[in-house]
Design an enzyme around this catalytic site. Structure first.
Site, PDB file in Angstrom:
ATOM      1  N   ASP A  47      48.526  42.667  48.240  1.00  0.00           N
ATOM      2  CA  ASP A  47      49.512  43.085  47.233  1.00  0.00           C
ATOM      3  C   ASP A  47      49.113  44.442  46.636  1.00  0.00           C
ATOM      4  O   ASP A  47      49.848  45.015  45.830  1.00  0.00           O
ATOM      5  CB  ASP A  47      49.733  42.010  46.156  1.00  0.00           C
ATOM      6  CG  ASP A  47      48.478  41.655  45.389  1.00  0.00           C
ATOM      7  OD1 ASP A  47      47.389  42.175  45.731  1.00  0.00           O
ATOM      8  OD2 ASP A  47      48.568  40.839  44.446  1.00  0.00           O
ATOM      9  N   SER A  48      47.975  44.994  47.095  1.00  0.00           N
ATOM     10  CA  SER A  48      47.637  46.387  46.781  1.00  0.00           C
ATOM     11  C   SER A  48      48.730  47.324  47.286  1.00  0.00           C
ATOM     12  O   SER A  48      48.793  48.485  46.885  1.00  0.00           O
ATOM     13  CB  SER A  48      46.289  46.772  47.405  1.00  0.00           C
ATOM     14  OG  SER A  48      46.239  46.412  48.768  1.00  0.00           O
ATOM     15  N   ASP A  86      48.950  38.275  51.151  1.00  0.00           N
ATOM     16  CA  ASP A  86      48.709  37.954  49.737  1.00  0.00           C
ATOM     17  C   ASP A  86      49.913  37.287  49.107  1.00  0.00           C
ATOM     18  O   ASP A  86      51.052  37.751  49.276  1.00  0.00           O
ATOM     19  CB  ASP A  86      48.463  39.258  48.955  1.00  0.00           C
ATOM     20  CG  ASP A  86      47.009  39.463  48.600  1.00  0.00           C
ATOM     21  OD1 ASP A  86      46.222  38.498  48.671  1.00  0.00           O
ATOM     22  OD2 ASP A  86      46.658  40.613  48.248  1.00  0.00           O
ATOM     23  N   LYS A 116      46.513  34.433  51.029  1.00  0.00           N
ATOM     24  CA  LYS A 116      45.399  34.612  50.083  1.00  0.00           C
ATOM     25  C   LYS A 116      45.964  34.489  48.681  1.00  0.00           C
ATOM     26  O   LYS A 116      47.076  34.954  48.415  1.00  0.00           O
ATOM     27  CB  LYS A 116      44.730  35.975  50.281  1.00  0.00           C
ATOM     28  CG  LYS A 116      43.623  36.246  49.247  1.00  0.00           C
ATOM     29  CD  LYS A 116      42.752  37.429  49.625  1.00  0.00           C
ATOM     30  CE  LYS A 116      43.300  38.767  49.229  1.00  0.00           C
ATOM     31  NZ  LYS A 116      43.551  38.957  47.787  1.00  0.00           N
ATOM     32  N   GLU A 118      44.614  34.483  44.305  1.00  0.00           N
ATOM     33  CA  GLU A 118      43.511  34.856  43.404  1.00  0.00           C
ATOM     34  C   GLU A 118      43.157  33.712  42.459  1.00  0.00           C
ATOM     35  O   GLU A 118      44.044  32.972  42.019  1.00  0.00           O
ATOM     36  CB  GLU A 118      43.914  36.093  42.593  1.00  0.00           C
ATOM     37  CG  GLU A 118      44.111  37.304  43.473  1.00  0.00           C
ATOM     38  CD  GLU A 118      44.434  38.577  42.681  1.00  0.00           C
ATOM     39  OE1 GLU A 118      44.426  38.549  41.431  1.00  0.00           O
ATOM     40  OE2 GLU A 118      44.700  39.595  43.341  1.00  0.00           O
ATOM     41  N   GLU A 185      35.289  40.109  44.828  1.00  0.00           N
ATOM     42  CA  GLU A 185      35.591  41.501  44.466  1.00  0.00           C
ATOM     43  C   GLU A 185      34.849  41.900  43.193  1.00  0.00           C
ATOM     44  O   GLU A 185      34.895  41.181  42.191  1.00  0.00           O
ATOM     45  CB  GLU A 185      37.119  41.665  44.271  1.00  0.00           C
ATOM     46  CG  GLU A 185      37.491  43.102  43.895  1.00  0.00           C
ATOM     47  CD  GLU A 185      38.974  43.435  44.034  1.00  0.00           C
ATOM     48  OE1 GLU A 185      39.752  42.586  44.495  1.00  0.00           O
ATOM     49  OE2 GLU A 185      39.337  44.574  43.663  1.00  0.00           O
TER      50      GLU A 185
HETATM   51  O1  KIV Z   1      45.470  43.411  47.729  1.00  0.00           O
HETATM   52  C1  KIV Z   1      44.403  43.742  48.267  1.00  0.00           C
HETATM   53  O2  KIV Z   1      44.313  44.758  48.975  1.00  0.00           O
HETATM   54  C2  KIV Z   1      43.231  42.899  48.047  1.00  0.00           C
HETATM   55  C3  KIV Z   1      41.902  43.420  48.487  1.00  0.00           C
HETATM   56  C4  KIV Z   1      41.418  44.430  47.538  1.00  0.00           C
HETATM   57  C5  KIV Z   1      40.928  42.338  48.692  1.00  0.00           C
HETATM   58  O3  KIV Z   1      43.360  41.841  47.518  1.00  0.00           O
END
Ligand code: KIV
Length: 283
Positions: A47-48, A86, A116, A118, A185
């Protein structure tokens, strides 16, 4: 590096054999092809993308539709890497049934191999339900960017014995719930090392030192394509930003001065067709 698609079993086998895992983010067809072609084990559609692709200040505004849209493109570009998508902020926190549906969307529509999410160390019922439904889940503890407002900024987590203990307990709870791997992280290196030693499943570090079982970096950060945010833990393996700007300004100059395109970039047509065409438009 074989040609066979990486599976969740291969990922665990790597840890068992003491071999390090690699993971890089990708958000579209071309980045996915490049990451996959470099033999990286796992691609994270992170989600970056909210920051590096969509221009938000944080990952908080990212939606499920954003994630599915980018996941689909990545899945078309990757052949070998294991694909992790994510779940964005509030796609899995409010309601378990909705969380399951959203994880299912990333798998069915986005063609991801795993999701994934969090945090979740305290309440793992949602993760257990996903795993029971056949969805591989990667955990993410330490600095969890979706909680940035609550954490008060991008700060190292687990720096006191108490918070390090909590982090270890969270990671153990995620493993017990069935997570196949866990991102650590922004965690002090010794804490990440101890967590990695205590867990059976692999840890994937970012800003978490040398003791993790694998590493993940954001594509734009490691290739020098994103200037807004340059954390110390990122190594820039290339400086592509200036290379691209240089190419674009050469293109601009060549178009402006008539150096591009040349005959080499143009197409001809049979003489007689051209003559007939000219004749047909003569008054
Ligand atoms: O969204 C992302 O790119 C991440 C990484 C920084 C692990 O969660």
């Amino acid at each position: 590096m074989g040609k066979k698609k990486v599976s969740v079993l291969d990922i665990q086998k790597r840890k068992d054999q003491g071999k390090r895992l690699t993971m890089v983010t990708a958000y579209d067809l071309s980045s996915a092809r490049l990451v996959d072609g470099a033999g990286i084990d796992m691609i994270l559609v992170g989600d970056s993308l909210g920051m590096v692709m969509l221009g938000y200040r944080t990952t908080v505004p990212v939606t499920m539709d954003d994630m599915v849209h980018h996941a689909k493109a990545v899945a078309r570009g990757a052949k070998r890497s294991f694909l992790v998508g994510d779940l964005p902020f509030m796609a899995y926190q409010a309601d378990r049934a909705e969380a399951l549906r959203n994880a299912g969307r990333l798998m069915k529509e986005g063609r991801m191999d795993a999701v994934k999410l969090e945090g979740g160390g305290q309440d793992t019922t949602t993760i257990r339900a996903m795993v029971a439904a056949g969805i591989p889940v990667m955990g993410h503890v330490g600095l969890t960017p979706q909680s940035i407002s609550q954490l008060g900024g991008y700060r190292i987590q687990g720096r006191t014995s108490e918070s390090a203990r909590r982090l270890l307990d969270d990671a153990l709870a995620l493993e017990a719930a069935g997570c196949f791997a866990i991102v650590l992280e922004l965690v002090p290196a010794p804490v990440a090392q101890i967590v990695s030693e205590r867990l059976e499943v692999p840890t994937i570090g970012i800003g978490a030192g040398t003791g993790c079982d694998g590493q993940v970096l954001v594509y734009h950060d490691m290739l020098g394509l994103f200037e807004d945010f340059q954390p110390r833990f990122v190594k820039r393996f290339a400086e592509l930003g200036p290379v691209i700007t240089e190419a674009l300004s050469t293109y601009r100059q060549e178009v402006e001065t008539g150096q591009f395109p040349t005959a080499e970039h143009s197409f001809e047509m049979p003489e007689e067709e051209l003559a007939a065409f000219r004749e047909s438009i003569e008054d």
